[in-house]
Design a protein around this motif. Structure first.
Motif, PDB file in Angstrom:
ATOM      1  N   HIS A 118      13.500  64.748  39.915  1.00 20.18           N
ATOM      2  CA  HIS A 118      14.597  65.707  39.884  1.00 20.18           C
ATOM      3  C   HIS A 118      15.311  65.578  38.546  1.00 20.18           C
ATOM      4  O   HIS A 118      15.764  64.492  38.197  1.00 20.18           O
ATOM      5  CB  HIS A 118      15.550  65.456  41.047  1.00 20.18           C
ATOM      6  N   ASN A 119      15.410  66.675  37.825  1.00 18.78           N
ATOM      7  CA  ASN A 119      15.894  66.647  36.441  1.00 18.78           C
ATOM      8  C   ASN A 119      15.087  65.635  35.628  1.00 18.78           C
ATOM      9  O   ASN A 119      15.575  64.619  35.167  1.00 18.78           O
ATOM     10  CB  ASN A 119      17.381  66.306  36.386  1.00 18.78           C
ATOM     11  N   ILE A 120      13.828  65.937  35.480  1.00 19.03           N
ATOM     12  CA  ILE A 120      12.847  64.978  34.986  1.00 19.03           C
ATOM     13  C   ILE A 120      13.023  64.642  33.511  1.00 19.03           C
ATOM     14  O   ILE A 120      12.628  63.564  33.066  1.00 19.03           O
ATOM     15  CB  ILE A 120      11.409  65.494  35.267  1.00 19.03           C
ATOM     16  N   ASN A 121      13.644  65.531  32.754  1.00 22.74           N
ATOM     17  CA  ASN A 121      13.653  65.331  31.306  1.00 22.74           C
ATOM     18  C   ASN A 121      14.302  64.023  30.880  1.00 22.74           C
ATOM     19  O   ASN A 121      13.773  63.303  30.039  1.00 22.74           O
ATOM     20  CB  ASN A 121      14.347  66.508  30.613  1.00 22.74           C
ATOM     21  N   LEU A 122      15.417  63.696  31.507  1.00 23.02           N
ATOM     22  CA  LEU A 122      16.094  62.447  31.142  1.00 23.02           C
ATOM     23  C   LEU A 122      15.199  61.253  31.478  1.00 23.02           C
ATOM     24  O   LEU A 122      15.022  60.347  30.653  1.00 23.02           O
ATOM     25  CB  LEU A 122      17.425  62.326  31.898  1.00 23.02           C
ATOM     26  N   ASP A 123      14.598  61.291  32.680  1.00 23.35           N
ATOM     27  CA  ASP A 123      13.733  60.184  33.103  1.00 23.35           C
ATOM     28  C   ASP A 123      12.564  60.004  32.136  1.00 23.35           C
ATOM     29  O   ASP A 123      12.243  58.894  31.736  1.00 23.35           O
ATOM     30  CB  ASP A 123      13.191  60.444  34.519  1.00 23.35           C
ATOM     31  N   LEU A 124      11.935  61.118  31.777  1.00 21.66           N
ATOM     32  CA  LEU A 124      10.800  61.038  30.859  1.00 21.66           C
ATOM     33  C   LEU A 124      11.247  60.448  29.525  1.00 21.66           C
ATOM     34  O   LEU A 124      10.571  59.600  28.936  1.00 21.66           O
ATOM     35  CB  LEU A 124      10.194  62.424  30.623  1.00 21.66           C
ATOM     36  N   GLU A 125      12.413  60.886  29.074  1.00 23.92           N
ATOM     37  CA  GLU A 125      12.881  60.427  27.759  1.00 23.92           C
ATOM     38  C   GLU A 125      13.195  58.933  27.801  1.00 23.92           C
ATOM     39  O   GLU A 125      12.910  58.213  26.834  1.00 23.92           O
ATOM     40  CB  GLU A 125      14.123  61.241  27.342  1.00 23.92           C
ATOM     41  N   ARG A 152      13.467  78.248  40.807  1.00 25.61           N
ATOM     42  CA  ARG A 152      12.484  79.311  40.925  1.00 25.61           C
ATOM     43  C   ARG A 152      12.491  79.862  42.350  1.00 25.61           C
ATOM     44  O   ARG A 152      12.431  81.076  42.562  1.00 25.61           O
ATOM     45  CB  ARG A 152      11.109  78.749  40.604  1.00 25.61           C
ATOM     46  N   TRP A 153      12.586  78.963  43.331  1.00 20.85           N
ATOM     47  CA  TRP A 153      12.583  79.409  44.720  1.00 20.85           C
ATOM     48  C   TRP A 153      13.826  80.232  45.024  1.00 20.85           C
ATOM     49  O   TRP A 153      13.799  81.198  45.775  1.00 20.85           O
ATOM     50  CB  TRP A 153      12.486  78.184  45.638  1.00 20.85           C
ATOM     51  N   GLN A 154      14.939  79.828  44.405  1.00 20.21           N
ATOM     52  CA  GLN A 154      16.203  80.544  44.635  1.00 20.21           C
ATOM     53  C   GLN A 154      16.310  81.808  43.792  1.00 20.21           C
ATOM     54  O   GLN A 154      17.276  82.542  43.887  1.00 20.21           O
ATOM     55  CB  GLN A 154      17.381  79.629  44.281  1.00 20.21           C
ATOM     56  N   HIS A 155      15.365  82.020  42.920  1.00 20.33           N
ATOM     57  CA  HIS A 155      15.371  83.157  41.998  1.00 20.33           C
ATOM     58  C   HIS A 155      16.596  83.166  41.102  1.00 20.33           C
ATOM     59  O   HIS A 155      17.173  84.222  40.838  1.00 20.33           O
ATOM     60  CB  HIS A 155      15.282  84.484  42.753  1.00 20.33           C
ATOM     61  N   HIS A 156      17.015  81.992  40.687  1.00 22.62           N
ATOM     62  CA  HIS A 156      18.113  81.958  39.729  1.00 22.62           C
ATOM     63  C   HIS A 156      17.591  82.363  38.371  1.00 22.62           C
ATOM     64  O   HIS A 156      16.489  81.984  37.985  1.00 22.62           O
ATOM     65  CB  HIS A 156      18.702  80.545  39.640  1.00 22.62           C
ATOM     66  N   VAL A 157      18.397  83.122  37.645  1.00 25.23           N
ATOM     67  CA  VAL A 157      17.937  83.575  36.341  1.00 25.23           C
ATOM     68  C   VAL A 157      18.203  82.502  35.293  1.00 25.23           C
ATOM     69  O   VAL A 157      17.302  81.979  34.660  1.00 25.23           O
ATOM     70  CB  VAL A 157      18.621  84.897  35.936  1.00 25.23           C
ATOM     71  N   GLN A 158      19.472  82.134  35.181  1.00 21.90           N
ATOM     72  CA  GLN A 158      19.750  81.153  34.140  1.00 21.90           C
ATOM     73  C   GLN A 158      19.643  79.745  34.712  1.00 21.90           C
ATOM     74  O   GLN A 158      19.747  79.550  35.916  1.00 21.90           O
ATOM     75  CB  GLN A 158      21.132  81.378  33.497  1.00 21.90           C
ATOM     76  N   ASP A 159      19.399  78.803  33.844  1.00 22.64           N
ATOM     77  CA  ASP A 159      19.249  77.431  34.281  1.00 22.64           C
ATOM     78  C   ASP A 159      20.562  76.891  34.808  1.00 22.64           C
ATOM     79  O   ASP A 159      21.557  76.895  34.109  1.00 22.64           O
ATOM     80  CB  ASP A 159      18.802  76.559  33.094  1.00 22.64           C
ATOM     81  N   THR A 160      20.538  76.448  36.032  1.00 17.72           N
ATOM     82  CA  THR A 160      21.718  75.765  36.545  1.00 17.72           C
ATOM     83  C   THR A 160      21.271  74.383  36.998  1.00 17.72           C
ATOM     84  O   THR A 160      20.173  74.224  37.493  1.00 17.72           O
ATOM     85  CB  THR A 160      22.327  76.511  37.752  1.00 17.72           C
ATOM     86  N   GLN A 161      22.129  73.440  36.810  1.00 20.92           N
ATOM     87  CA  GLN A 161      21.801  72.090  37.256  1.00 20.92           C
ATOM     88  C   GLN A 161      22.293  71.940  38.688  1.00 20.92           C
ATOM     89  O   GLN A 161      23.463  72.128  38.966  1.00 20.92           O
ATOM     90  CB  GLN A 161      22.524  71.065  36.353  1.00 20.92           C
ATOM     91  N   VAL A 162      21.383  71.633  39.566  1.00 24.70           N
ATOM     92  CA  VAL A 162      21.768  71.411  40.950  1.00 24.70           C
ATOM     93  C   VAL A 162      21.393  69.974  41.292  1.00 24.70           C
ATOM     94  O   VAL A 162      20.292  69.524  40.980  1.00 24.70           O
ATOM     95  CB  VAL A 162      21.033  72.393  41.888  1.00 24.70           C
ATOM     96  N   SER A 163      22.306  69.263  41.910  1.00 30.61           N
ATOM     97  CA  SER A 163      22.028  67.858  42.211  1.00 30.61           C
ATOM     98  C   SER A 163      21.038  67.748  43.368  1.00 30.61           C
ATOM     99  O   SER A 163      20.854  68.680  44.145  1.00 30.61           O
ATOM    100  CB  SER A 163      23.324  67.144  42.575  1.00 30.61           C
ATOM    101  N   LEU A 164      20.408  66.582  43.450  1.00 25.96           N
ATOM    102  CA  LEU A 164      19.449  66.351  44.528  1.00 25.96           C
ATOM    103  C   LEU A 164      20.120  66.523  45.890  1.00 25.96           C
ATOM    104  O   LEU A 164      19.537  67.069  46.822  1.00 25.96           O
ATOM    105  CB  LEU A 164      18.849  64.948  44.389  1.00 25.96           C
ATOM    106  N   ASP A 165      21.369  66.083  45.994  1.00 23.16           N
ATOM    107  CA  ASP A 165      22.109  66.245  47.242  1.00 23.16           C
ATOM    108  C   ASP A 165      22.200  67.702  47.658  1.00 23.16           C
ATOM    109  O   ASP A 165      21.969  68.055  48.806  1.00 23.16           O
ATOM    110  CB  ASP A 165      23.541  65.686  47.085  1.00 23.16           C
TER     111      ASP A 165
END
Lengths: 201, 639
Positions: A118-125, A152-165
């Motif tokens: 979840h929010n993989i970019n930080l983990d990868l970095e 993608r499932w929610q069909h959000h257009v712009q990137d929003t950060q949603v927490s795992l919770d």
């Protein structure tokens, strides 16, 4: 010495092993393995902060393989009172490994699996920084982000950060054991299975 | 190595038998080799008839339904939720699953390899005992009123009742039958039949079944010299051939054979003669599948020659219902069978009455059952509600014809009364001049009900929208239903009245979720299940079905099922209503059998706590369906 690693002559064995996983022809892969992982870090700054623990679990054929599991805690060289708050489990030092050893084990575990978090970019970095400290290259694995899948499932257009919770709430997944990296990895794996099936991946 | 995920799974399993008798270490090693899978709602875990898997399953969260499929209809047999085990069948029989497991909601399932679990069955006595016990008592069954423990599913629930349940299971038949063409010579067809020792050959045209040549045809048309042996099949075949869908039950097959008086049924892909032939069911298949069954009652009905003999059939049917209820046969199956027998009895009564009249009917007519009989929902003795429609005739003959039918109807009604069907209290019967009239008069009557509904007449008219044309000329039925379909379209006012009527029944529960019982009268302190629960569902199903122009669907259960198909967004609610309806029907039937009544008034004190809860659970869908009616038909406008 360090330069030898970079031109590829004297690479350590574990790194060579890791790289050989990617030499196979992709078409031969019948069962695609995913590794869902999560980590605790001393903070959100990938430059200064370090990894405290990693938890990971494998997915094959749309099923979480409970036995295909990985967990490691990492010794902290510099004590940072700030970081203690993040890690609720204070492990004895003998159960912890130095960062280099942890990374070696992690690479052995993930092999060429597609990484999911979840929010993989930080983990990868964070991992890439650790690899850099070993004077090695970056991770070669393909990866997927449950946050991006959720958008993608929610069909959000712009990137929003949603927490795992929040994702768990939206997908009605029980948020059990959300305090450790391995617990988070398991919860993320459920989220991933659910989104995978909803998106038909 | 440590594995907190496996530890959690082991802890979870520890709560439920038979795992509770195992040590944590054992469970941990089992968990380590298990998998977690996620099922979307309606995703299938395994299918009836499918080869058994290498794993069995424990529901971790969500719910999985187990169902049997026959008559191309799914019957929910069991619902598994947290901690329930399913798919244990491979332990007992290494062949195929009996039932289909489908997620009723999004579910998380723990999948345990059987090979991993197997050693513990022999080592751990408690585990073995648990498996054997639940296997023998087949306790895990929702219709079982006494037992409600958490036990194993998809085992051998029906092991001991095979003879009964077989009757409702799909019939075994010959697949890929021998076929011939229209222009094939009969002699060669006969040769093929005798070399492959079969009793029938299906005649196809363009890959579609259009007729059948059977032993009977050869005997009566060729052997008698009526036709030469060199003639082509099209001259002697029986056409059209009766077609049925795959997955038809033994019961259904037998009913259809008796209904159409044929010895063979042609199985096609979708059950109509417009699709590919996939098999043939012969009388022999039916006999082989069962020995002693309700089909016998139908035969007896056909041979009865007076009301007394019909009464014997009707009384034996009550026994049959009692037995079926005891044996946990699904209510929808029981009602189907009972309806067929009721129809046969009525038909026979009409035939006998015509014989008694001494003169054939002066015009073509149809006899229709209406109300609960029209919905085919009467399990026990109920009132008669019926009507008669005769074709349009010259006005100067009208009175003579009408009086013939009134006398005929009177004979039928009295005979049925002798058999045990009470007279309609509101005199809604075919011997009433109001309900015995010509097609044109009936169309006028329906148009009045549809175009100028009034509060007073709505309740009565609803009876006539649940109709079953059980005797007479199909063309008349067609004219009537076509006219209804045409008239109700876009008729908002009509639906508003129907919907308002559907909301009139008193509520089942009070403010504190307590049952509301009758305050006074003969049935003081009992719960009126008909008025407070069954009727609201029936009324709601009717108005919704009619608003979709589903004039042909008259059963409440069938209406809800069809609605669920048509409105995927309300599928869950409609399915819940259909299920609730069946549960309520069961309560009513059981009460009726105990108190020898129509089962309308339940004595709550005699119900167990879990039954009271089960009953209460049926009321939630009623509330929800009422809300849906209010919104959809804008009920704020009238009242």
């Amino acid at each position: 010495m360090a330069l030898d690693w970079l031109i590829g002559t004297n690479l350590p064995q574990f790194w060579k092993n890791y790289l050989t996983h990617f030499e196979k022809d992709d078409n031969h892969e019948v069962h695609k393995r995913y590794v869902v992982f999560d980590m605790e870090t001393s903070g959100l700054n990938w430059k200064d902060d370090v990894i405290l623990s990693i938890g990971a679990i494998g997915i094959n054929d749309n099923a979480i393989e409970i036995g295909d599991f990985f967990e490691i805690f990492i010794k902290q060289e510099k004590f940072n009172s700030h970081s203690v708050a993040f890690s609720d489990v204070i492990k004895d030092d003998d159960e912890k490994f130095v960062e280099a050893e942890a990374i070696i084990q992690f690479l052995n575990f993930i092999k060429d699996a597609t990484l999911v978090s979840h929010n993989i970019n930080l983990d990868l970095e964070m991992i890439n920084q650790a690899l850099k400290r070993l004077e090695l290259g970056r991770l070669k694995n393909t990866f997927m982000d449950t946050n991006a899948l959720f958008q993608r499932w929610q069909h959000h257009v712009q990137d929003t950060q949603v927490s795992l919770d929040e994702v768990c709430d939206a997908l009605k997944i029980k948020k059990s054991d959300r305090l450790t990296a391995s617990g988070n990895a398991y919860t993320t794996a459920l989220v991933f299975l659910k989104l995978k099936s909803k998106l038909g991946i | 190595m440590k594995n907190p995920v496996a530890e959690n799974v082991a802890k979870f399993l520890k709560h439920f038998p038979p795992f509770s008798s195992m040590t944590f270490e054992e469970l941990f090693s089992i968990a380590n080799l298990s998998k977690i899978i996620y099922l979307e709602k309606n995703q299938i875990l395994f299918k009836g008839g499918e080869e058994t898997h290498e794993n069995f399953y424990v529901v971790k969260s969500g719910a999985v339904g187990l169902s049997l499929t026959s008559d191309a209809e799914e019957t929910l047999v069991d619902k598994c939720d947290e901690g329930d085990i399913l798919g244990l069948r491979p332990f007992f029989a290494k062949n195929h699953y009996l039932m289909t497991a489908k997620a009723r909601e999004d579910s998380i399932i723990c999948s345990v390899p059987i090979a991993v679990f197997e050693p513990y069955i022999t080592e751990n006595k408690e585990v073995l005992k648990f498996l054997l016990q639940s296997f023998a008592s087949h306790t895990r069954n929702p219709y079982d009123k006494e037992h409600s423990g958490k036990l194993i599913s998809e085992n051998m629930i029906f092991a001991e009742h095979t003879t009964d349940i077989q009757y409702f299971q799909p019939i075994k038949y010959t697949k890929n039958p021998v076929t011939a063409n229209l222009d094939d010579v009969v002699m060669y067809i006969a040769k093929t039949m005798s070399t492959s020792s079969i009793g029938s050959v299906i005649i196809q045209k363009d890959q579609l079944p259009i007729g059948i040549v059977t032993d009977r045809d050869l005997r009566s048309k060729i052997a008698t010299g009526l036709f030469p042996i060199t003639i082509t099949a099209d001259k002697i075949m029986t056409a059209p051939v009766i077609t049925v869908p795959e997955n038809i039950s033994v019961a259904e097959a037998q009913m259809l054979m008796l209904k159409y008086n044929v010895g063979h049924l042609c199985v096609t892909k979708d059950g109509t003669d417009k699709s590919q032939v996939t098999g043939i069911i012969s009388e022999h298949d039916v006999v082989a599948a069962q020995a002693n069954t309700p089909g016998m009652l139908l035969k007896q009905t056909r041979r009865a020659f007076d009301a007394k003999e019909l009464k014997v059939v009707r009384d034996r049917m009550t026994e049959l219902i009692q037995n079926s209820i005891d044996k946990n046969i699904p209510v929808s199956h029981i009602t189907n069978i009972v309806a067929e027998i009721n129809i046969a009895i009525t038909r026979r009564a009409i035939e006998l009455a015509i014989q008694e009249m001494g003169a054939p009917a002066p015009a073509r007519f149809v006899w229709l059952n209406i109300g609960s009989q029209g919905r085919k929902e009467q399990l026990l003795l109920t009132d008669q509600d019926n009507a008669l429609i005769f074709e349009d005739i010259d006005s100067n003959e009208y009175e003579t014809v009408k009086s013939y039918f009134l006398v005929l109807a009177d004979k039928v009604v009295r005979m049925l009364n002798n058999v045990g069907y009470e007279m309609s209290p509101d005199d809604v019967m075919a011997n009433n001049p109001k309900w015995c009239k010509s097609v044109t008069d009936w169309i006028k009557q329906y148009n009045i009900w549809i175009n100028s509904p009034e509060e007073k007449t709505v309740q009565l008219s609803t009876l006539f929208f649940d109709m079953d044309f059980l005797y007479g000329t199909p063309e008349i039925e067609q004219v009537i239903t076509d006219n209804i379909e045409k008239s109700i379209q876009q008729n908002k006012k009509f639906f508003a009245y129907l919907a308002a009527d559907a909301l009139k029944n008193p509520a089942p529960l009070g403010f504190f979720r307590q049952f509301l019982v009758e305050n006074d009268g003969e049935h003081k302190d009992t719960f009126d299940i008909k008025n407070r629960a069954l009727e609201p569902l029936g009324d709601a199903a009717r108005v919704l079905a009619l608003s979709h122009n589903l004039v042909d669907f008259t059963g409440t259960y069938q209406r809800f099922k069809k609605l669920a198909e048509l409105e995927p967004e309300n599928e869950e609610l409609y399915t819940n209503c259909a299920d609730a309806f069946n549960v309520l029907m069961r309560f009513r039937t059981e009460e009726g059998l105990i108190s020898n009544s129509d089962g309308r008034y339940l004595n709550l004190k005699e119900l167990s706590k879990s039954d009271r809860l089960k009953l209460k659970n049926c009321f939630q869908p009623i509330n929800e369906i009422h809300d849906l009616l209010k919104n959809r038909f804008s009920l704020t406008y009238i009242n």
